[in-house]
Design a protein around this motif. Structure first.
Motif, PDB file in Angstrom:
ATOM      1  N   LEU A 104       0.852  -1.188   0.000  1.00  0.00           N
ATOM      2  CA  LEU A 104       0.000   0.000   0.000  1.00  0.00           C
ATOM      3  C   LEU A 104       0.882   1.230   0.000  1.00  0.00           C
ATOM      4  CD1 LEU A 104      -2.926   1.123   0.331  1.00  0.00           C
ATOM      5  CD2 LEU A 104      -2.618   0.871   2.797  1.00  0.00           C
ATOM      6  N   ASP A 105       0.623   2.158  -0.924  1.00  0.00           N
ATOM      7  CA  ASP A 105       1.372   3.412  -0.911  1.00  0.00           C
ATOM      8  C   ASP A 105       0.417   4.594  -0.894  1.00  0.00           C
ATOM      9  OD1 ASP A 105       1.328   5.017  -3.630  1.00  0.00           O
ATOM     10  OD2 ASP A 105       1.498   2.927  -4.251  1.00  0.00           O
ATOM     11  N   PHE A 106       0.858   5.652  -0.235  1.00  0.00           N
ATOM     12  CA  PHE A 106       0.138   6.919  -0.181  1.00  0.00           C
ATOM     13  C   PHE A 106       1.073   7.971  -0.763  1.00  0.00           C
ATOM     14  CE2 PHE A 106      -1.600   4.333   3.127  1.00  0.00           C
ATOM     15  CZ  PHE A 106      -2.939   4.674   3.212  1.00  0.00           C
ATOM     16  N   ALA A 107       0.637   8.682  -1.784  1.00  0.00           N
ATOM     17  CA  ALA A 107       1.522   9.671  -2.399  1.00  0.00           C
ATOM     18  C   ALA A 107       0.695  10.737  -3.103  1.00  0.00           C
ATOM     19  CB  ALA A 107       2.460   9.003  -3.396  1.00  0.00           C
ATOM     20  N   THR A 108       1.240  11.919  -3.169  1.00  0.00           N
ATOM     21  CA  THR A 108       0.669  12.990  -3.974  1.00  0.00           C
ATOM     22  C   THR A 108       1.558  13.120  -5.198  1.00  0.00           C
ATOM     23  OG1 THR A 108      -0.076  14.107  -1.976  1.00  0.00           O
ATOM     24  CG2 THR A 108      -0.064  15.399  -4.001  1.00  0.00           C
ATOM     25  N   PRO A 122      -9.815  11.315  -1.306  1.00  0.00           N
ATOM     26  CA  PRO A 122      -8.635  10.749  -1.974  1.00  0.00           C
ATOM     27  C   PRO A 122      -9.019   9.717  -3.036  1.00  0.00           C
ATOM     28  CG  PRO A 122      -8.359  10.732   0.411  1.00  0.00           C
ATOM     29  CD  PRO A 122      -9.801  11.075   0.139  1.00  0.00           C
ATOM     30  N   LEU A 124      -8.477   6.254  -4.980  1.00  0.00           N
ATOM     31  CA  LEU A 124      -7.975   4.918  -4.682  1.00  0.00           C
ATOM     32  C   LEU A 124      -7.812   4.126  -5.976  1.00  0.00           C
ATOM     33  CD1 LEU A 124      -7.352   2.499  -2.747  1.00  0.00           C
ATOM     34  CD2 LEU A 124      -9.816   1.992  -2.848  1.00  0.00           C
ATOM     35  N   LEU A 146     -12.938   7.191   0.440  1.00  0.00           N
ATOM     36  CA  LEU A 146     -12.073   7.291  -0.733  1.00  0.00           C
ATOM     37  C   LEU A 146     -12.959   7.081  -1.961  1.00  0.00           C
ATOM     38  CD1 LEU A 146     -10.446   5.182   1.479  1.00  0.00           C
ATOM     39  CD2 LEU A 146      -8.614   5.963   0.000  1.00  0.00           C
ATOM     40  N   HIS A 196      -2.814   2.045  -4.378  1.00  0.00           N
ATOM     41  CA  HIS A 196      -2.204   3.375  -4.376  1.00  0.00           C
ATOM     42  C   HIS A 196      -3.277   4.388  -4.030  1.00  0.00           C
ATOM     43  CE1 HIS A 196      -0.371   7.077  -5.764  1.00  0.00           C
ATOM     44  NE2 HIS A 196      -1.232   7.178  -6.771  1.00  0.00           N
ATOM     45  N   VAL A 197      -3.006   5.196  -3.009  1.00  0.00           N
ATOM     46  CA  VAL A 197      -3.946   6.258  -2.622  1.00  0.00           C
ATOM     47  C   VAL A 197      -3.304   7.582  -2.982  1.00  0.00           C
ATOM     48  CG1 VAL A 197      -5.255   7.323  -0.758  1.00  0.00           C
ATOM     49  CG2 VAL A 197      -4.859   4.847  -0.748  1.00  0.00           C
ATOM     50  N   ASP A 198      -3.938   8.311  -3.886  1.00  0.00           N
ATOM     51  CA  ASP A 198      -3.438   9.620  -4.306  1.00  0.00           C
ATOM     52  C   ASP A 198      -4.039  10.642  -3.353  1.00  0.00           C
ATOM     53  OD1 ASP A 198      -2.808  12.020  -5.605  1.00  0.00           O
ATOM     54  OD2 ASP A 198      -2.913  11.087  -7.574  1.00  0.00           O
ATOM     55  N   VAL A 199      -3.210  11.114  -2.422  1.00  0.00           N
ATOM     56  CA  VAL A 199      -3.686  12.019  -1.359  1.00  0.00           C
ATOM     57  C   VAL A 199      -3.302  13.458  -1.632  1.00  0.00           C
ATOM     58  CG1 VAL A 199      -3.723  10.272   0.425  1.00  0.00           C
ATOM     59  CG2 VAL A 199      -1.619  11.542   0.003  1.00  0.00           C
TER      60      VAL A 199
END
Length: 199
Positions: A104-108, A122, A124, A146, A196-199
């Motif tokens: 799991l990754d969180f990234a802008t 966000p 997903l 999400l 991948h969560v684009d935050v």
């Protein structure tokens, strides 16, 4: 990493000497011509716009550089402002080598998700529908929602490169959040559950 004007159709690329080496300025810094124009007659108010990279070190990478990733894939640097994904892809490769149950990754990576969904929702992306539904359900339960976004694989064509396996940036401004997630997906094994969560 280098800091340049984001990629656009006006970029001409690195200025090179006859033997193909980057041309250096008086400080030993490579430079790129971004745009240049002149009037037909210098007495008619012609224009000249000299531009160069705003690099912070002589060894910064530049547009058209090719980077070899941990996964062994080569990436053409089309947009030096998309450096986060170039670093994150190696982190994903390393993490996948550990064979985790879930990656799991969180990234802008772009502002595109915020443009599409606003600041409170966000985006997903997941390579497994069961995993996606479980994360969405957990978000609803915690009142931290999400929104599911597609990994629309036909958009991979937007990353084509003539000098590397693919580029680090899409050839178009369309679907920026999707194309960023597709770039990351290239570094995750098909059998590895990943989101991948684009935050």
């Amino acid at each position: 990493t280098g800091k340049t004007t984001p990629a656009n159709p006006g970029v001409l690329g690195l200025v090179r000497t006859a033997d193909g080496k980057p041309t250096l300025d008086s400080q030993g810094m490579p430079y790129t011509i971004i745009g240049f124009g002149t009037g037909e007659n210098r007495h008619q108010g012609g224009r000249t716009t000299p531009l160069t990279d705003a690099v912070v070190a002589a060894d910064d990478y530049h547009q058209q550089a090719v980077v070899r990733t941990r996964a062994g894939l080569s990436v053409e640097i089309d947009n030096t402002d998309a450096e986060g994904r170039v670093v994150l892809c190696d982190a994903l490769s390393y993490a996948a080598e550990q064979r985790p149950e879930l990656l799991l990754d969180f990234a802008t990576l772009t502002g595109a998700a915020r443009v599409a969904l606003g600041p409170d929702l966000p985006a997903l992306f997941a390579n497994d529908e069961t995993l996606s539904q479980a994360i969405l359900a957990a978000g609803r339960e915690r009142m931290d929602p999400l929104w599911p976004m597609p990994l629309w694989r036909p958009y991979r064509a937007m990353f084509e490169s003539g000098i590397a396996d693919f580029s680090n940036s899409s050839s178009t401004r369309h679907a920026g959040a999707i194309t960023a997630a597709l770039y990351l997906e290239r570094f995750v094994p098909e059998t590895q559950p990943w989101a991948h969560v684009d935050v």
